[in-house]
Every structure is written in structure tokens, then in C-alpha cells.
Motif scaffolding. Structure first.
Motif, PDB file in Angstrom:
ATOM      1  N   GLY A 162       0.824  -1.202   0.000  1.00  0.00           N
ATOM      2  CA  GLY A 162       0.000   0.000   0.000  1.00  0.00           C
ATOM      3  C   GLY A 162       0.856   1.249   0.000  1.00  0.00           C
ATOM      4  O   GLY A 162       2.041   1.215   0.351  1.00  0.00           O
ATOM      5  N   VAL A 163       0.246   2.357  -0.419  1.00  0.00           N
ATOM      6  CA  VAL A 163       0.964   3.618  -0.453  1.00  0.00           C
ATOM      7  C   VAL A 163      -0.035   4.757  -0.306  1.00  0.00           C
ATOM      8  O   VAL A 163      -1.177   4.670  -0.785  1.00  0.00           O
ATOM      9  N   ALA A 164       0.374   5.802   0.404  1.00  0.00           N
ATOM     10  CA  ALA A 164      -0.388   7.053   0.483  1.00  0.00           C
ATOM     11  C   ALA A 164       0.492   8.173  -0.051  1.00  0.00           C
ATOM     12  O   ALA A 164       1.695   8.214   0.229  1.00  0.00           O
ATOM     13  N   VAL A 165      -0.107   9.064  -0.845  1.00  0.00           N
ATOM     14  CA  VAL A 165       0.605  10.208  -1.395  1.00  0.00           C
ATOM     15  C   VAL A 165       0.264  11.430  -0.552  1.00  0.00           C
ATOM     16  O   VAL A 165      -0.925  11.745  -0.348  1.00  0.00           O
ATOM     17  N   LEU A 166       1.282  12.113  -0.052  1.00  0.00           N
ATOM     18  CA  LEU A 166       1.096  13.299   0.785  1.00  0.00           C
ATOM     19  C   LEU A 166       1.344  14.557  -0.032  1.00  0.00           C
ATOM     20  O   LEU A 166       2.315  14.635  -0.794  1.00  0.00           O
ATOM     21  N   GLY A 167       0.462  15.527   0.131  1.00  0.00           N
ATOM     22  CA  GLY A 167       0.630  16.793  -0.572  1.00  0.00           C
ATOM     23  C   GLY A 167      -0.063  17.904   0.176  1.00  0.00           C
ATOM     24  O   GLY A 167      -0.235  17.848   1.399  1.00  0.00           O
ATOM     25  N   GLU A 168      -0.488  18.904  -0.543  1.00  0.00           N
ATOM     26  CA  GLU A 168      -1.165  20.041   0.058  1.00  0.00           C
ATOM     27  C   GLU A 168      -2.551  20.178  -0.557  1.00  0.00           C
ATOM     28  O   GLU A 168      -2.741  19.965  -1.754  1.00  0.00           O
ATOM     29  N   LYS A 169      -3.509  20.520   0.287  1.00  0.00           N
ATOM     30  CA  LYS A 169      -4.849  20.859  -0.177  1.00  0.00           C
ATOM     31  C   LYS A 169      -5.104  22.332   0.138  1.00  0.00           C
ATOM     32  O   LYS A 169      -4.873  22.780   1.254  1.00  0.00           O
ATOM     33  N   PHE A 170      -5.585  23.062  -0.878  1.00  0.00           N
ATOM     34  CA  PHE A 170      -5.874  24.486  -0.666  1.00  0.00           C
ATOM     35  C   PHE A 170      -6.634  24.986  -1.892  1.00  0.00           C
ATOM     36  O   PHE A 170      -6.771  24.282  -2.904  1.00  0.00           O
TER      37      PHE A 170
ATOM     38  N   ALA B 129      -1.247  16.478   3.817  1.00  0.00           N
ATOM     39  CA  ALA B 129      -2.562  15.879   3.618  1.00  0.00           C
ATOM     40  C   ALA B 129      -2.444  14.656   2.709  1.00  0.00           C
ATOM     41  O   ALA B 129      -1.661  14.649   1.750  1.00  0.00           O
ATOM     42  N   GLU B 130      -3.232  13.635   3.004  1.00  0.00           N
ATOM     43  CA  GLU B 130      -3.255  12.460   2.133  1.00  0.00           C
ATOM     44  C   GLU B 130      -4.149  12.766   0.941  1.00  0.00           C
ATOM     45  O   GLU B 130      -5.363  12.886   1.078  1.00  0.00           O
ATOM     46  N   ILE B 131      -3.535  12.882  -0.225  1.00  0.00           N
ATOM     47  CA  ILE B 131      -4.318  13.195  -1.419  1.00  0.00           C
ATOM     48  C   ILE B 131      -4.692  11.940  -2.191  1.00  0.00           C
ATOM     49  O   ILE B 131      -5.545  11.978  -3.079  1.00  0.00           O
ATOM     50  N   PHE B 132      -4.056  10.831  -1.869  1.00  0.00           N
ATOM     51  CA  PHE B 132      -4.428   9.552  -2.468  1.00  0.00           C
ATOM     52  C   PHE B 132      -3.880   8.431  -1.601  1.00  0.00           C
ATOM     53  O   PHE B 132      -2.789   8.550  -1.028  1.00  0.00           O
ATOM     54  N   GLY B 133      -4.628   7.327  -1.498  1.00  0.00           N
ATOM     55  CA  GLY B 133      -4.154   6.160  -0.777  1.00  0.00           C
ATOM     56  C   GLY B 133      -4.737   4.893  -1.368  1.00  0.00           C
ATOM     57  O   GLY B 133      -5.866   4.883  -1.872  1.00  0.00           O
ATOM     58  N   ILE B 134      -3.961   3.819  -1.315  1.00  0.00           N
ATOM     59  CA  ILE B 134      -4.423   2.527  -1.790  1.00  0.00           C
ATOM     60  C   ILE B 134      -3.798   1.443  -0.926  1.00  0.00           C
ATOM     61  O   ILE B 134      -2.637   1.568  -0.491  1.00  0.00           O
ATOM     62  N   GLU B 135      -4.577   0.393  -0.629  1.00  0.00           N
ATOM     63  CA  GLU B 135      -4.102  -0.738   0.156  1.00  0.00           C
ATOM     64  C   GLU B 135      -4.476  -2.027  -0.571  1.00  0.00           C
ATOM     65  O   GLU B 135      -5.230  -2.024  -1.559  1.00  0.00           O
ATOM     66  N   GLY B 136      -3.954  -3.125  -0.069  1.00  0.00           N
ATOM     67  CA  GLY B 136      -4.322  -4.426  -0.612  1.00  0.00           C
ATOM     68  C   GLY B 136      -3.616  -4.812  -1.890  1.00  0.00           C
ATOM     69  O   GLY B 136      -4.050  -5.750  -2.580  1.00  0.00           O
ATOM     70  N   LEU B 137      -2.515  -4.110  -2.228  1.00  0.00           N
ATOM     71  CA  LEU B 137      -1.742  -4.506  -3.395  1.00  0.00           C
ATOM     72  C   LEU B 137      -1.016  -5.822  -3.115  1.00  0.00           C
ATOM     73  O   LEU B 137      -0.721  -6.152  -1.965  1.00  0.00           O
ATOM     74  N   THR B 138      -0.741  -6.563  -4.156  1.00  0.00           N
ATOM     75  CA  THR B 138       0.059  -7.772  -4.000  1.00  0.00           C
ATOM     76  C   THR B 138       1.448  -7.387  -3.517  1.00  0.00           C
ATOM     77  O   THR B 138       2.055  -6.446  -4.048  1.00  0.00           O
TER      78      THR B 138
END
Length: 446
Positions: free
Chosen positions: A375-383, A412-421
Motif C-alpha cells: 500500500g501507499v499514500a501520497v502526501l501533498g497540500e490541499k488548498f 494531507a493524504e491526497i491519495f491512498g491505496i491498500e491491498g496490493l500484492t
């Protein structure tokens, strides 16, 4: 000396009997004057140098008095060693370099005049342990800010009685007249009030000695990327971005990552890494910069062996540990590949990871990270000035993500996904709309 550029016109290597001792600093200090029995005095010289230090006291050089010198375009380096007094000197476009100091070293830096933007350079120094006397100095940068002479510095008892003020050099201003050679201060100078005494500005060297060339005022660094301190297993690391760093670790090239801080509660420390270690190889691959470290590291599975060749105390060493499991936070600089027009913003003070972000204003610009995990989460800015990004995982679009918000949100987490092989994957973000797209880092789950 020409090969390393790591020397000064006045250069000393101590290397006395205490220097290689595997003993505490108090024991080293008790040995320091067994060889350096009498004080070596460096007095009334005018030195111009095209590098970083006019007087280079290296490798434990001890028991020195450096006074009444005019130091142009360089400064003084004090590496390890004990009992060095630097007083009543005029530093122009240079400063005092403190490298790898021992505890309670007995050094004194006082009654000097520094005409420079950055009077001190500290590498591998803990002032609380070293306990030098640093006071009654005058700093001047032609009315501009002077680096590091702030409340935090003075809270350590350093330069408590020093001032940032015009030393009132007679004649022309060195910041506009680089040929200036007379650095006498006027009767009303604040330096005189702190105990500085004017130095005779003639009689240097032999009769007929050449006149030094003009100063070469240093420009501000243009590449903050190399000096950026990024997280590394709970420690912080930078590239070897200056001759001072290269000198302090005892290398002749700029290859590797140098550990700036290694807290004792960090995974890096528990794995055997220490402050000032230079990572030169990872799993047999040469490390030249941060990307050449992070690219193979990020592709390792959790629990995999990380075999590092390190340079420690001017000798090759090795550290081996298992890549940690769980979720690891990576900075935006830690192996990210950028395409298109991106810029790096550092020291924003906004609460970013490592106080830096990458940003772009160009639609179609992309950033990607290859990692090993599930899994991976992408961190960025929201504004309000952000827009939409399209996210791809292993080349497959995950759709558009709206990164706008009424109030600024950092890390901020702008995207996240889990459960990848479990295995190697690549996540990519592509700017599609809005004024900015901002990338601050990633959280990778094994």
C-alpha cells in the motif's frame, strides 16, 4: 593539497598521541599538552585565500593562540583538539569553522570582528558538551541578516555579550570596495567597546610582499536540494554539499549521504549508524547522491538486508540491518522521479514533512515513486489554489483526485491505496488542473 583543496595557507595536522585514542574526551584532554607543550602563536598576518579557511587547524591540533590577524576571503578551522584561542582578528568574507569538537575542549573565540553573512560553520559539534567560550564579537553583513546569531544561539550562553553592528571601518566599505585592505575601526566602533584592539595594517610579511587580490564575495547557494536534511530511518541526512562537509568527514570527493543527526531512539541508531557517518554504498551499489541511495532502498522488501558501506572517523566501515516493517514515511526527495517543470520549496515553515515540498504549475508534469509494499499514500497540500491530479498505480489510472480545500492542509493524504500484492509497484501523480500541484512525500506499507 591541490588534489583535495582541504588545506589553508597556514595548515596544521595535530595527530598527537591523544588523537587516535579510543578513550573519553576527558582522557584525551589530559594528554593534549604532552606533545603540544608550548603554545603555538599565529599573530599579525594578512592572509587571502580563495577557498574556505586561511588558518586550518586539523586533526586535533591543540594549544594555539591565533590573534591580531587580518583574514581575507577565508577563516579559521578548528577540528577536534583542545585549548585554541582565536581573539582580536578581523574576518572578512569568512568565519570560524568548528568541526568535530570534543567535550570541554577549552576553546575561546572572543573579541573578533566578522564582516560576513555567515560567521560560524558547525559540523559534528555539540556546544552543550564542548562548552567553549564564545563572546564579545562583532558581526556585520552590511545591514543584512547574519546567520545563526539568534536567540537560540545566545540561549546556550554563546555570544551573549556580542553585537550585530557596523564595526565602522575607516575609509571605504568592503562590501562595495573588494580591494580594501585597511580594516582599522574608528574611535566610536562598538568593537572597541567590547575589548577589540586595532591591528596594525602594515608590516605584513616580507618587504615587497605582493598585495592580495580583491575579495571574492560569496554568492548564496543556488541549489538547496543538496543541503536539504531529509528523514532517513529516524535520522536526518544530506548530500555532501560543500567543501566544509567534505573536509569534516575526511573525504576527497562529494559522493555519499552524510548523517547530520542520529537520535539514540531512532532505528538508524539502533541499526548501528552514527552522526557524521557517510553512506557510500548500499547493497554493493555506489551512493553518489540521495537518489542513488533511495532507488535501491525503496525496492527492498521489509525485512530484507540493507548492507551499507560507510565512512566513519576517516576509515571504511560496514553496517548491516533489516529494512523495517510497517509503514515508512518517505520525503518527496527520497527517490521520487520528476518529469516536467517542478520546483523545490524549502524552509516554508508551514508544517511540511522535512519543511519542504515540490510543486509545479505545469499541467502534465508528473512525479512517481517505485516502492516495495502492499500500500501507499501520497502526501501533498490541499488548498484553494490547488486543482486536480490524476493518479496511476502500475500504469493504471485511478481517476482524478480533487486537492482543493477552503483552508490550507499540509501533509494531507491526497491519495491512498491498500491491498496490493506484496511486491514492487509504482505510483504516479500527474497535474491536470489548478494553479499548483504539491508533493510532500509518501507513506509506504509493507
Amino acid at each position: 593539497m591541490k588534489e583535495t583543496s582541504d588545506h589553508g595557507p597556514v595548515n596544521a595536522w595535530g595527530r598527537d598521541r591523544f588523537w587516535p585514542l579510543d578513550a573519553g574526551d576527558a582522557t584525551k584532554k589530559s594528554y593534549a599538552k604532552l606533545d603540544a607543550m608550548e603554545t603555538t602563536v599565529i599573530r599579525h598576518n594578512r592572509i587571502w585565500h580563495s577557498s574556505h579557511w586561511d588558518i586550518d587547524l586539523d586533526d586535533g591540533s591543540s594549544n594555539y593562540l591565533i590573534e591580531n590577524n587580518l583574514l581575507l576571503n577565508g577563516g579559521v578551522k578548528l577540528r577536534e583538539g583542545f585549548h585554541r584561542t582565536v581573539r582580536n582578528n578581523v574576518f572578512v568574507n569568512g568565519g570560524a569553522h568548528f568541526h568535530v569538537w570534543y567535550a570541554d575542549n577549552g576553546d575561546v573565540i572572543e573579541n573578533n570582528v566578522f564582516a560576513t553573512d555567515d560567521p560560524y560553520d558547525l559540523i559534528g559539534v555539540d556546544m552543550a558538551k564542548s562548552r567553549p567560550v564564545i563572546d564579545k564579537n562583532v558581526f556585520w553583513n552590511n545591514g543584512k541578516s547574519v546567520a545563526d546569531i539568534d536567540d537560540a544561539w545566545r540561549a546556550q550562553g554563546l555570544d551573549a555579550g556580542s553585537v550585530i553592528a557596523d564595526p565602522q571601518f575607516t575609509g571605504s566599505n568592503p562590501f562595495t570596495d573588494p580591494k580594501k585592505l585597511d580594516y582599522t575601526v574608528a574611535a566610536g566602533s562598538p568593537a572597541l567597546g567590547l575589548g577589540f584592539e586595532n591591528i596594525a595594517m602594515d608590516g605584513f610579511g616580507k618587504a615587497g610582499a605582493p598585495t592580495p587580490p580583491p575579495l571574492q564575495w560569496r554568492a548564496a547557494p543556488t541549489d538547496p536540494y543538496k543541503s536539504l536534511a531529509e528523514p532517513l530511518l529516524g535520522a536526518t541526512a544530506t548530500q555532501i554539499y560543500s567543501d566544509e562537509i567534505k573536509s569534516s568527514v575526511g573525504l576527497t570527493d562529494y559522493d555519499g549521504l552524510v548523517l547530520k543527526t542520529v537520535p539514540e531512539d531512532s532505528y538508524a541508531y539502533r541499526s548501528g549508524l552514527r552522526v557524521n557517518d557517510v553512506i557510500r554504498e548500499i547493497n554493493g551499489r555506489k551512493v553518489t547522491d540521495r537518489t542513488s541511495y533511495w532507488t535501491p532502498y525503496n525496492k527492498l522488501a521489509a525485512g530484507g538486508a540493507v548492507e551499507l558501506a560507510v565512512w566513519r572517523n576517516q576509515a571504511a566501515d560496514a553496517v548491516t540491518f533489516a529494512k523495517p516493517s510497517g509503514t515508512e514515511t518517505l520525503n518527496n526527495t527520497s527517490g521520487t522521479a520528476f518529469a516536467g517543470n517542478w520546483s523545490l520549496s524549502v524552509n516554508r515553515g508551514a508544517g511540511d514533512l522535512a519543511d519542504d515540498v515540490h510543486y509545479t504549475t505545469s499541467d502534465g508534469a508528473s512525479a512517481s515513486l517505485t516502492f516495495h509494499g502492499t500500500g501507499v499514500a501520497v502526501l501533498g497540500e490541499k488548498f484553494s489554489d490547488q486543482g486536480s491530479v490524476e493518479v496511476f498505480v502500475d500504469g493504471a489510472s485511478q481517476g482524478l483526485v480533487d486537492t482543493t480545500a477552503a483552508t490550507r492542509q499540509v501533509q494531507a493524504e491526497i491519495f491512498g491505496i491498500e491491498g496490493l500484492t506484496a511486491g514492487e509497484h509504482t505510483v504516479q501523480i500527474v497535474k491536470r488542473s489548478g494553479q499548483y500541484t504539491t508533493l510532500d512525500g509518501f507513506k509506504v506499507t509493507d
